[in-house]
Enzyme design. Structure first.
Site, PDB file in Angstrom:
ATOM      1  CB  SER A 166      47.860   7.634 -20.790  1.00  0.00           C
ATOM      2  OG  SER A 166      48.215   8.632 -19.864  1.00  0.00           O
TER       3      SER A 166
ATOM      4  CG  HIS B 111      45.967   8.256 -15.736  1.00  0.00           C
ATOM      5  ND1 HIS B 111      45.115   9.074 -16.424  1.00  0.00           N
ATOM      6  CD2 HIS B 111      47.022   8.018 -16.548  1.00  0.00           C
ATOM      7  CE1 HIS B 111      45.620   9.316 -17.621  1.00  0.00           C
ATOM      8  NE2 HIS B 111      46.783   8.697 -17.722  1.00  0.00           N
TER       9      HIS B 111
END
Length: 297
Positions: free
Chosen positions: A85, A188
């Site tokens: 991430s 996300h």
């Protein structure tokens, strides 16, 4: 072959910098990163409480600045880098695509944009551990949630409205556990689409160099050889799932023998121990772990 991996949001904890400031260069590196992003990262990493560290716009640059400072101070020379991430931005700097200050500055933009997107609708994320993969996916979809991360076999992250996450926790799939994560929104996923434009605008003003070492992408675990493509992928990744399982597959295929997770470490090292049998794994939680790294060869 050495892999260095950088953790993502959720790895932060109060005082995460305290032990590392004894290493030459760490204070200066974090101070410069703070100047780049307009935050007192040294104070945030030493004396701030958990509530102050929780906001996305604070956590993201702090985690990336910490990882980069520790990597530089440790003198690591990886053959391949990857990040989970927001940690992917640290990996991109370690690969030489952008410099450290630029990485932290862009992450500051990313964190602020994602915080704004998260404030539009109450959303969150929960780890789903265990269970049959198809049953987990069906349960997540039935509640209008999305799978935001596929971290490993038997470990995914569901994301979406908080009431749907609560329903998933109340009636989890068979043989699965649902664990809420310390994040402020459904990262996300499509809930972050409004943040993509702001991140893209900031990235478009940056000139990228091509990676000097192998750089893996969260999108599919591919080795990215173009700096411009690496930045394009980082922008898209704001609203796209993290496929850490595919990054692990690539590390195995490349023949990695040693893996180091940068501070604030723990999560990715744990995943690597399960996904990469035979690989020597070191989590850099304190400077004492550098001795463990040295003894690992």
């Amino acid at each position: 072959m050495l892999a260095v991996v950088a953790p993502g949001q959720g790895s932060q904890a109060p005082g995460l910098l305290n032990a590392w400031l004894e290493l030459p260069g760490v204070r200066e590196s974090v101070g410069a990163a703070g100047d780049a992003v307009g935050l007192d990262l040294l104070r945030l990493g030493t004396t701030a409480g958990e509530d102050e560290l929780t906001p996305t716009e604070i956590t993201q640059p702090l985690v990336v600045a910490t990882a980069l400072a520790v990597a530089r101070a440790a003198g690591l020379h990886p053959d391949v880098v990857a990040g989970h991430s927001v940690g992917e931005w640290a990996a991109t700097a370690l690969a030489g695509v952008i410099d450290d200050a630029t990485a932290v500055r862009l992450v500051g933009t990313r964190g602020r944009a994602m915080a704004v997107a998260a404030a539009l609708t109450p959303t969150g994320m929960s780890a789903v551990v265990g269970g049959d993969a198809d049953e987990v996916a069906a349960a997540v979809a039935s509640l209008g949630l999305a799978i935001a991360n596929v971290n490993a076999s038997g470990q995914v992250v569901a994301a979406g409205p908080v009431e749907a996450l609560a329903a998933l926790a109340a009636a989890p799939p068979a043989k699965a556990r649902v664990l809420p994560l310390r994040v402020a929104g459904a990262f996300h996923t499509h809930h972050m689409e409004t943040a993509v434009a702001d991140v893209a605008a900031a990235v478009n003003a940056v000139t990228a160099a091509d990676p000097q070492i192998a750089l893996l992408s969260n999108a599919d675990g591919a080795v990215v050889t173009s700096g411009a493509e690496a930045l394009r992928r980082l922008v898209r990744q704001v609203a796209a799932p993290v496929r850490w399982d595919r990054c692990s597959d690539t590390l195995a295929r490349l023949g990695v023998t040693h893996l180091v997770e940068l501070a604030p470490a723990g999560t990715l090292a744990g995943l690597a121990k399960r996904a990469l049998p035979g690989v020597q794994v070191v989590a850099l939680k304190t400077p004492a772990d550098l001795d463990v790294l040295a003894s690992a060869g």
